[in-house]
Design a protein around this motif. Sequence first.
Motif, short mmCIF file in Angstrom:
data_model
loop_
_atom_site.label_atom_id
_atom_site.label_comp_id
_atom_site.label_asym_id
_atom_site.label_seq_id
_atom_site.Cartn_x
_atom_site.Cartn_y
_atom_site.Cartn_z
N THR A 99 -59.25 -17.71 -28.76
CA THR A 99 -59.19 -17.58 -30.22
C THR A 99 -60.51 -16.96 -30.66
OG1 THR A 99 -57.81 -19.56 -30.35
CG2 THR A 99 -58.84 -18.82 -32.39
N GLN A 101 -63.90 -15.45 -32.57
CA GLN A 101 -65.10 -16.05 -33.13
C GLN A 101 -64.87 -16.52 -34.57
OE1 GLN A 101 -68.44 -13.34 -33.00
NE2 GLN A 101 -69.79 -15.06 -32.59
N ASP A 103 -63.07 -19.06 -35.45
CA ASP A 103 -61.74 -19.69 -35.60
C ASP A 103 -61.55 -20.73 -34.51
OD1 ASP A 103 -58.96 -20.17 -35.85
OD2 ASP A 103 -58.63 -18.14 -36.59
N ILE A 104 -61.22 -21.97 -34.93
CA ILE A 104 -61.11 -23.03 -33.91
C ILE A 104 -59.66 -23.50 -33.71
CG2 ILE A 104 -63.47 -23.86 -34.23
CD1 ILE A 104 -62.07 -26.26 -35.81
N HIS A 105 -58.69 -22.77 -34.27
CA HIS A 105 -57.28 -23.16 -34.06
C HIS A 105 -56.91 -22.88 -32.60
CE1 HIS A 105 -57.44 -22.60 -38.45
NE2 HIS A 105 -56.56 -23.59 -38.46
N GLN A 106 -56.31 -23.88 -31.96
CA GLN A 106 -56.05 -23.68 -30.54
C GLN A 106 -54.62 -23.93 -30.09
OE1 GLN A 106 -58.70 -26.63 -28.71
NE2 GLN A 106 -56.89 -27.84 -28.24
N VAL A 128 -61.80 -21.52 -27.86
CA VAL A 128 -61.81 -21.05 -29.25
C VAL A 128 -63.20 -20.50 -29.60
CG1 VAL A 128 -60.02 -22.68 -29.94
CG2 VAL A 128 -62.41 -23.37 -30.11
N ASP A 129 -63.27 -19.84 -30.75
CA ASP A 129 -64.56 -19.33 -31.24
C ASP A 129 -65.19 -18.37 -30.22
OD1 ASP A 129 -66.70 -19.04 -32.95
OD2 ASP A 129 -67.70 -20.90 -32.34
N THR A 156 -60.76 -14.58 -40.17
CA THR A 156 -61.14 -14.26 -38.79
C THR A 156 -60.31 -13.12 -38.19
OG1 THR A 156 -59.67 -15.99 -37.93
CG2 THR A 156 -61.97 -16.60 -38.28
#
Length: 216
Positions: A99, A101, A103-106, A128-129, A156
Amino acid sequence: MADKDILSELKQSILDFDEDAALELAQESLAQGIDPVEAVGVLADGLNELGVKFERMEVFLPEIMLASDAFKNALSVLEPEIKKKNTEGKKAIPIVIGTVQGDIHQVGKDMVATFLATAGFEVYDLGVDVAPSRFLEEAKRLGAKVIAAASLMSTTRPVQKDLIDFLEAKGVRDQFIVLVGGGVVTQEWADQIAADGYGQDAIATVNLAKRLLHVA
Ligand code: B12
């Protein structure tokens, strides 16, 4: 228990965030000779339904996390079976996925990673990120020809373009197939940033990767 019941119970285990039930039902489904791909499909349906409930504030983050653990539990049983079938005698093609940078949705990215792995690809999940430079570094290190980047937010989504621009700037764009996806991503956006492909969901992404890599 009939096939249909087991599958609906499996989906229910996700909706109930029940890790133990998910594991047991996954084992039971295999014991009954149910196609593990079909079982993963109903688990994904359950997660999608929960995503909608989360938006309506009918469930909250801890439940989403528990459901995601239940999903992973069931997968730990189903995935090896699917892989066994799909990888017999084939050399796995490496793919890096992450995912972007900021953004932490996984959850969706994990699903795509799992489906690609079960289809026989060698998937390296960067989490993520993930910054554009890290996508490139890891793809080079792992010998991956495919970079798959997820974005779930309009803030993002531009990072997918940054990734492609970064590959261009490094003079390596033509060495990679870039796949994009995630909630805010559309075919139009993929065309606009000249990505090589857009996957609307996990199954579409597997078919896309197979087509682009000429895998039967
Ligand atoms: C769960 C969730 C969270 C969880 C994430 C938990 C986790 N570990 O993943 C938490 C609570 C942490 C969270 C946080 C935030 N969230 Co949120 N979240 C969601 C929610 C409800 C569900 C996402 C999800 O998991 N869907 C289920 C999966 C299965 O679907 P999916 O991700 O779309 O994936 C599918 C496809 O897109 C595709 N796909 C996915 N990845 C990839 C990759 C590739 C390469 C390909 C080809 C295909 C592909 O295949 C998947 C399977 O079918 C969405 C709303 C929604 N319904 O989408 C909001 C949503 C994405 N979040 C949103 C926001 C704003 C945030 C926050 C900023 C909230 C805040 N104010 O703090 C933070 C962001 C923090 C950050 N920096 O990233 C917004 C984004 C709005 C926008 N358009 O920009 C949404 C749309 C909610 C909303 N309507 O406002 N969120």
